[in-house]
Design an enzyme around this catalytic site. Structure first.
Site, short mmCIF file in Angstrom:
data_model
loop_
_atom_site.label_atom_id
_atom_site.label_comp_id
_atom_site.label_asym_id
_atom_site.label_seq_id
_atom_site.Cartn_x
_atom_site.Cartn_y
_atom_site.Cartn_z
N PRO A 291 -18.19 22.78 38.95
CA PRO A 291 -19.02 21.53 39.30
C PRO A 291 -18.15 20.42 39.02
CG PRO A 291 -18.90 22.22 36.78
CD PRO A 291 -18.03 23.35 37.64
N GLY A 292 -18.54 19.32 40.04
CA GLY A 292 -17.92 18.13 40.11
C GLY A 292 -19.05 17.09 39.99
N CYS A 361 -18.56 -5.75 56.72
CA CYS A 361 -19.01 -6.32 58.25
C CYS A 361 -19.32 -4.99 59.07
CB CYS A 361 -17.71 -6.83 58.87
SG CYS A 361 -18.04 -7.85 60.29
#
Length: 437
Positions: A291-292, A361
């Site tokens: 798991p992260g 932008c």
């Protein structure tokens, strides 16, 4: 369940993160600012470790550090008894700088360089997860040159299509990752590894994708890997000690998402492993999960300061903040959805409807495309929850903006763990042009 119910507030009604007033944190450290609730990080790890332990299987929780990598998070994972997986020399270096035990590090990646493998072997990394035939030959050269041995796992592509965005599916046959199961690549790779005495084959690994909300894909993955291991046991008298099923456990970003609870998915996984291996008459493997996002995602909240607004007849107004796609590329990259709160009054009625945008932008620099939120004015602090995964780790200096600061907060105390970049740091690697003469 309303997201507002998950957040604590101060006596004055402000958003509270890790026991700290979000507005105070914004004033103290500036914005954009990513705040991690350490208690929430620890609770997430505990849910994995306790659920796996209750199954009776030997297990390991390997934190997938690509979700968020810095010295402080590696230190915390070490203290909590986790393993970690890294996918680059830079992540490995950071983990070692945190004095993370190298024997508990797994080195992943589909194109590890020779220099990265040399670094890993020199530092006695615990496990190399081999991804392709080129890497087998490269690793063999490195091991021979260093007169070393190393534990290895094979990454297998099991042909499982996870129900998630196509950019974050990884287990299907047509994938850049791993050895294909259906064509026999995985078995050929095993033979190559068994022929190299410097590689100690300990396990098989697969990862089927990210943001997985139901356990069905894991069930199919486990059954296919078990069938493969049974074939290897018959044909080569080899039974890997470790079954690493990867990660990808989904989390809730908005009220419209309803993942099956991690505990429920883990219980289904462990039950499937025990049943499949029993039916195949194989000894139970050690089960590793990676798991992260499920650990760091919900624990992180990004704070921004409101700036300009733009109003058009018949259109949602644009409200801009001082960050955007440079610190959270996920909405622009794969249409990820978030919610946002006015940090001064997170439980106030969401009577305004706006488009929350960043300062970059690009027209695609939109953090939340259609947001209902309490009224905002220039200078107010906006909080976007569940930004602890793949925000800072994918951050950039686009438009030569500085990457944000990161704070750990716990029980009313806060600590800066990553400083905000300065303008001077933006040009530290730039060199003047001296002309052609």
């Amino acid at each position: 369940m309303s997201f507002s119910h998950q957040f604590a507030t101060t006596p004055t009604g402000h958003l509270m993160l890790g026991g700290c007033d979000a507005l105070t944190l914004a004033r103290k450290y500036g914005t954009p600012l990513i705040v991690y609730d350490v208690d929430q990080l620890e609770a997430a790890v505990s849910q994995f470790t306790q659920t796996l332990a209750a199954s009776g299987l030997t297990s390991a929780v390997c934190y997938a550090s690509k979700a968020f990598s810095c010295i402080a998070i590696y230190q915390l994972m070490a203290r909590l008894g986790c393993h970690v997986d890294v996918v680059s020399g830079g992540e490995l270096y950071t983990a070692l700088q945190a004095h993370f035990p190298p024997e508990r590090i797994c080195f992943h990646g589909n194109n590890k360089t020779k220099a990265e493998l040399e670094f890993a072997i020199t530092k006695h990394v615990g496990t190399i997860v081999i991804d392709n035939f080129h890497e087998i030959n490269l690793l063999k050269q490195v091991l021979t040159n260093q007169n070393a041995t190393v534990n290895v796992m094979l990454r297998v592509t099991p042909g499982v299509q996870a129900h998630t965005h196509r950019y974050i599916t990884t287990g299907q046959t047509d994938s850049k990752f791993g050895f294909d199961l259906a064509s026999g690549q995985a078995t050929t790779a095993l033979q190559w590894i068994l022929a190299c005495p410097r590689m100690n084959f300990i396990g098989v690994h697969a990862h089927i994708g990210s943001q997985i909300f139901v356990p069905d894909g894991f069930i199919t993955e486990i059954n296919r890997l078990c069938t493969l291991i049974a074939q290897w046991a018959r044909n080569f008298a080899v039974i890997p000690a470790v079954l690493d099923i990867g990660g990808g456990f989904g989390i809730q970003y908005t009220n419209d998402e309803h993942p099956v609870p991690v505990k429920t998915i883990l219980q289904t996984i462990t039950t499937t492993v025990k049943q499949s291996f029993k039916q195949a008459h194989l000894p139970l493997p050690a089960l590793w999960v990676e798991p992260g996002r499920a650990i760091v995602g919900p624990a992180g909240t990004t704070l921004y300061t409101v700036g300009s607004e733009k109003h058009l007849p018949g259109r949602l107004p644009y409200v801009a903040v001082d960050g955007g796609m440079g610190d959270n590329i996920r909405p622009a990259l794969y249409d990820a959805h978030y919610t946002a709160l006015n940090a001064a009054c997170p439980t106030a009625p969401a009577i305004n409807r706006i488009r929350l945008v960043g300062k970059y932008c690009e027209s695609g620099d939109v953090l939340v495309d259609d947001l209902r939120i309490a009224p905002l004015s220039a200078g107010d602090i906006v909080a976007i929850p569940v930004t602890g995964a793949y925000g800072y780790s994918m951050a950039s200096n686009y438009n030569r903006n500085c990457r944000p600061a990161v704070v750990f907060a716990q029980r009313g105390h806060s600590q800066l763990v990553i400083r905000r970049e300065s303008y001077s740091q933006l040009v530290i690697n730039d060199l003047p042009y001296e002309g052609s003469n």
